[in-house]
Design an enzyme around this catalytic site. Sequence first.
Site, PDB file in Angstrom:
ATOM      1  NE  ARG A  74      -3.078  -3.028   0.412  1.00  0.00           N
ATOM      2  CZ  ARG A  74      -3.677  -3.716  -0.546  1.00  0.00           C
ATOM      3  NH1 ARG A  74      -3.643  -3.318  -1.804  1.00  0.00           N
ATOM      4  NH2 ARG A  74      -4.283  -4.832  -0.269  1.00  0.00           N
TER       5      ARG A  74
ATOM      6  CG  ASN B 160       1.011  -8.620   5.780  1.00  0.00           C
ATOM      7  OD1 ASN B 160       0.387  -8.993   6.768  1.00  0.00           O
ATOM      8  ND2 ASN B 160       0.430  -8.029   4.749  1.00  0.00           N
TER       9      ASN B 160
ATOM     10  CD  GLU C   6      -5.645  -8.673   5.753  1.00  0.00           C
ATOM     11  OE1 GLU C   6      -6.592  -8.144   5.169  1.00  0.00           O
ATOM     12  OE2 GLU C   6      -4.524  -8.157   5.827  1.00  0.00           O
TER      13      GLU C   6
ATOM     14  NE  ARG D  54      -1.537  -3.653  12.450  1.00  0.00           N
ATOM     15  CZ  ARG D  54      -2.085  -3.991  11.285  1.00  0.00           C
ATOM     16  NH1 ARG D  54      -2.065  -5.241  10.863  1.00  0.00           N
ATOM     17  NH2 ARG D  54      -2.683  -3.099  10.541  1.00  0.00           N
TER      18      ARG D  54
ATOM     19  NE  ARG E   3     -12.692  -7.239   7.549  1.00  0.00           N
ATOM     20  CZ  ARG E   3     -12.042  -6.822   6.486  1.00  0.00           C
ATOM     21  NH1 ARG E   3     -12.384  -7.247   5.296  1.00  0.00           N
ATOM     22  NH2 ARG E   3     -11.030  -5.995   6.596  1.00  0.00           N
TER      23      ARG E   3
ATOM     24  CG  ASP F   4      -8.652  -2.519   5.900  1.00  0.00           C
ATOM     25  OD1 ASP F   4      -7.820  -1.901   6.576  1.00  0.00           O
ATOM     26  OD2 ASP F   4      -8.354  -3.277   4.960  1.00  0.00           O
TER      27      ASP F   4
ATOM     28  CD  GLU G 129      -5.352  -0.813   1.679  1.00  0.00           C
ATOM     29  OE1 GLU G 129      -4.791  -0.568   2.756  1.00  0.00           O
ATOM     30  OE2 GLU G 129      -5.836  -1.920   1.409  1.00  0.00           O
TER      31      GLU G 129
ATOM     32  CG  HIS H 158     -14.309  -3.279   2.022  1.00  0.00           C
ATOM     33  ND1 HIS H 158     -13.782  -3.851   0.879  1.00  0.00           N
ATOM     34  CD2 HIS H 158     -13.423  -3.526   3.010  1.00  0.00           C
ATOM     35  CE1 HIS H 158     -12.638  -4.426   1.174  1.00  0.00           C
ATOM     36  NE2 HIS H 158     -12.381  -4.237   2.452  1.00  0.00           N
TER      37      HIS H 158
END
Length: 712
Positions: free
Chosen positions: A187, A229, A310, A343, A358, A387, A415, A532
Amino acid sequence: MRINFSAALAALLLTLCATAAAADEDGYDLWLRYRPLDRTAQANVQSQARSIVLPGAASPTTQAAVAELQRGLAGMLGKAPAPASRIADGALLLATPARLPELAAVASPLRAELATLGNEGYLQRQTRVQGHNVTLIAANSDIGLLYGAYAWLRDAGTGARLEASSAPKLSLRLLNHWDNLDRTVERGYAGQSIWDWWALPDIKDQRYTDYARANASLGINGTVLNNVNSKPEVLTAPFIAKAAAVADVLRPYGIKVYLSARFSTPLELKETSTADPLSPEVRAWWQRKADEIYKAIPDFGGFLVKANSEGQPGPQDYHRTHADGANMLAAAVAPHKGIVMWRAFVYAPKGAHLADDRARQAYEEFKPLDGDFSANVLVQVKNGAIDFQPREPFHPLFGAMPKTPLMMEFQIAKEYLGYSTDMAYLGTLFEETLESDTKTAAGAVANTLTGMAGVANIGSDRNWAGSQFDQANWYAFGRMAWNPQAKARDIAAEWAALTFGPDKRVAPPIVDMMMISRETVVNYMTPLGLHHIMGTGHHFGPAPWVDNLERPDWNPVYYHRASRDGIGFDRTAKGSNALEQYAPEIARQYADPKTTPEQYLLWFHHLPWDYAMPSGRTLWAELLTRYDQGLADARSLHARWVALKPLIDARRYTEEEQRLTRQVNNAILWRDACIAYFQSVSGLALPPGVQAPAHPLDYYKSLSYPYAPGRG
Ligand code: GCV
């Protein structure tokens, strides 16, 4: 012919000044440009800084402060005063009680005030010291002096009145880089990662120092160098040495280095047989690893962890809780005074039972753990429960975990808001979230915040952020992390004056543009609480029709729930009841569409297309009006910028003009595609005066962006 020489000279000077003011800039200097001031301002600033005096021995931090003052004064006045050892009239005096004992003396009128400012605060005062009139920047530590120096330069550059005193309201003010070890940035829309892992530790780019200066000028005091990540390699010896080299550059500026840790690191490095957080073997490994890191980086801040989210590994893989995982890492860094930021961005793993909504999951997993985390663990929570959408109500975990320090995570990189192409000043988004507590008696946000993290928008682009205006989002994040009650408009005004000069014909109209820019994006992307509905994966452009991804909650149709009967996600007791996660006052207010703020309407309610809006329009007509408003405002942003052309240097003018033109096209795309889609679902006609989309729905569905930037 008679020539009026003085008029001609004045005209010539004016032309020269205009040309000088319009000299091309590339944006590298950010808000630390230090361009020449006008003569009145110069005289005022000069009278406060005839010399720079720092009692006592210099430290790397005071050296940075004095160097910045000299750089700033040289730029603004044309000449910088040399450092002097004696206090004299007109001196700019930097002092701590340790450096100037009279500040510590019981009789000192400043002693009590300094005592309230903590380790990082500062005060500025025109006063008399040792019989001389001086401008005093006082603090309890050298880092406070550095912050005070930057504040003084900011005031000098904007012509603002000196702030009497200031101290940060939050102790942790961090950037999170989603930067990978191969220099791609998840991102990221501003080029490669600024961290050149390959060249480190031997080659330390000058950019690292300039990064430190920019961040210190805002009071940012920590940075997580790598993507959440994460990869196991970042915790191996070669990368620890590289991180240590960056830490050495940042240290004088008060910025600690942190790393994102992958939970399964020891197992993946084949140094343990499991990653179970309760296994003694695993605990011992992390302890050794922490000791190794602290040997190289004595002031290492600690770990940031994305776990069981994720596809990232985590303690739940071993039937342990988030608290078990976080506390294991916390124990490893505790002897070194390190922290763990764990997180809360989690949603059901692949194949597992999916929550009905969610938006509920983080609360469901974390709320029961309140009180179970070690003292040096903070839970890092995104500003909203989904998000980083263009607009989200604040995350229900704020206010729900009184025994756990929470950090709010914002995304500075846009993003979901048009990357670094579309203008969207995020100060208004940050402000909207941070002032949420004033709306609830339960006090939701500010009471529980102990830190703020911002997903950085910084890269190797010459202008750092991908566009000139995206610098403002970095700036606003830093200023609000220092003071979460700061106002978005004040910050925009400060940034615009520092970035484009204090000319009243320039900065105020720029501020007005910035202040409408994010609402503009909300209107042409996701008005009235929609969310979203962006393109799959890259999150660029509209894709409300997507319904075939492997997880229901990856699909836009899951979020907007549009059908013949209406549109919106019912999160009341009749639906997912995500509302029950909020303080009762909020839950009650938002349970009824009539008392739900319009901006969150379709976030919490599924309503018929003919639902009567306060405007007198039906919901369908209101939705169309918002899309049209977004497009009209995007056009207005462009027109306002064009009007500023004579007053802005050609390079920055052109860069932004091109972006704003593209933003208009993006707005048309969003408006037309969403109207075409929602019309196909609602079956309703467009009211008179509403322009039909330029293409049929299938055209928009056929668009694809396989090379959109920013994927990890
Ligand atoms: C770093 C969103 C983004 C991911 C990001 C994730 C997160 O899902 O699209 O790129 O991963 O948030 O915050 O962990």
